[in-house]
Enzyme design. Structure first.
Site, PDB file in Angstrom:
ATOM      1  N   GLN A 113       8.403  -4.924  -8.400  1.00 40.22           N
ATOM      2  CA  GLN A 113       8.715  -3.693  -7.544  1.00 40.22           C
ATOM      3  C   GLN A 113       8.727  -2.466  -8.367  1.00 40.22           C
ATOM      4  O   GLN A 113       8.176  -1.280  -7.535  1.00 40.22           O
ATOM      5  CB  GLN A 113       9.637  -3.814  -6.345  1.00 40.22           C
ATOM      6  N   THR A 122     -10.104  -8.215   2.976  1.00 42.63           N
ATOM      7  CA  THR A 122     -11.145  -8.752   3.583  1.00 42.63           C
ATOM      8  C   THR A 122     -10.635  -9.879   4.115  1.00 42.63           C
ATOM      9  O   THR A 122      -9.605 -10.114   4.500  1.00 42.63           O
ATOM     10  CB  THR A 122     -12.398  -9.482   2.530  1.00 42.63           C
ATOM     11  N   ASP A 177      -5.717 -12.484   0.435  1.00 44.35           N
ATOM     12  CA  ASP A 177      -5.779 -12.142  -0.846  1.00 44.35           C
ATOM     13  C   ASP A 177      -7.203 -12.306  -1.622  1.00 44.35           C
ATOM     14  O   ASP A 177      -7.168 -12.531  -3.170  1.00 44.35           O
ATOM     15  CB  ASP A 177      -4.790 -12.955  -1.543  1.00 44.35           C
ATOM     16  N   ARG A 233       1.479  -9.522   9.064  1.00 38.65           N
ATOM     17  CA  ARG A 233       0.493 -10.236  10.283  1.00 38.65           C
ATOM     18  C   ARG A 233      -0.877 -10.161   9.477  1.00 38.65           C
ATOM     19  O   ARG A 233      -1.402  -9.369   8.754  1.00 38.65           O
ATOM     20  CB  ARG A 233       0.640  -9.558  11.531  1.00 38.65           C
ATOM     21  N   HIS A 237      -0.353  -7.008  -3.739  1.00 34.34           N
ATOM     22  CA  HIS A 237       0.213  -8.375  -3.787  1.00 34.34           C
ATOM     23  C   HIS A 237       1.209  -8.492  -5.103  1.00 34.34           C
ATOM     24  O   HIS A 237       0.891  -7.837  -6.101  1.00 34.34           O
ATOM     25  CB  HIS A 237      -0.902  -9.240  -3.820  1.00 34.34           C
TER      26      HIS A 237
END
Length: 199
Positions: free
Chosen positions: A175, A145, A149, A90, A108
């Site tokens: 990962q 922010t 991204d 979210r 990310h």
């Protein structure tokens, strides 16, 4: 440093950092986890690990401003001073963003700024990397922010994209480096905080 986490699913970064704290590799205390998903494994894990937990979602707070305020109130009450997004699906509200400015981290699964931005998350990122024919990918830890991204990058780890890679093989390779990358970024942030706190 008192760490809190926002998670929607497994919360792998929260687990990795909490274990590092308890091994003495990270001079921080994990204090709380918030999930927007009442059935998330992260929420169950955090409860068992002794963190303060809360399920706070748009189902409980349909007004985004009220949800933002509820999350901030909970995190402040838990004493959190640093916030890590651990697969949180979210957008972050302006009050949380403002309160944790410079101390709000996300990871990310690509080498930002490539394959970032709105709609680029999870498997979509790896699919984009493969479709672009990139020869390398990786992960990026950045400060969060208002722009998706777009915050300052703190650390990156690179992995090769191999001939014949599939979504699953590339995702697994990325990962595999994410946990230690996030740990290094938080360690650096903690060291900076310690220097600032020294008289």
């Amino acid at each position: 440093m008192n760490l809190a986490f926002l998670a929607s699913h497994g919360g792998s970064a929260a687990r990795h950092l909490t274990e590092a704290c308890r091994r003495g590799e990270l001079q921080a205390a994990p204090v709380a986890l918030v999930s927007n998903n009442s059935r998330s494994p992260a929420l169950a894990w955090a409860q068992a690990a002794g963190l303060r937990t809360a399920h706070l979602s748009s189902a409980k707070y349909p007004d985004p401003a009220e949800l933002d305020a509820a999350i901030l109130d909970f995190l402040q009450d838990a004493g959190a001073d640093t916030l890590v997004l651990s697969g949180y699906m979210r957008e972050i509200g302006p009050r949380v963003l403002s309160h944790f400015a410079g101390r709000l981290l996300n990871i990310h699964p690509s080498l930002l700024p490539r394959h970032g931005g709105r709609g680029m998350y999870g498997d979509r990122v790896h699919e984009s990397v493969l479709a672009a024919g990139d020869t390398e990918s990786g992960a990026t830890v950045h400060l969060v922010t208002a722009g998706i991204d777009e915050g300052p990058m703190l650390a990156q780890a690179r992995v090769p994209v191999l001939p014949g890679d599939t979504l699953d093989t590339l995702k697994a390779r990325v990962q595999a480096v994410e946990g230690d990358l996030m740990l290094r970024a938080v360690q650096a942030l903690a060291a900076q905080a310690a220097v600032r706190a020294t008289p």
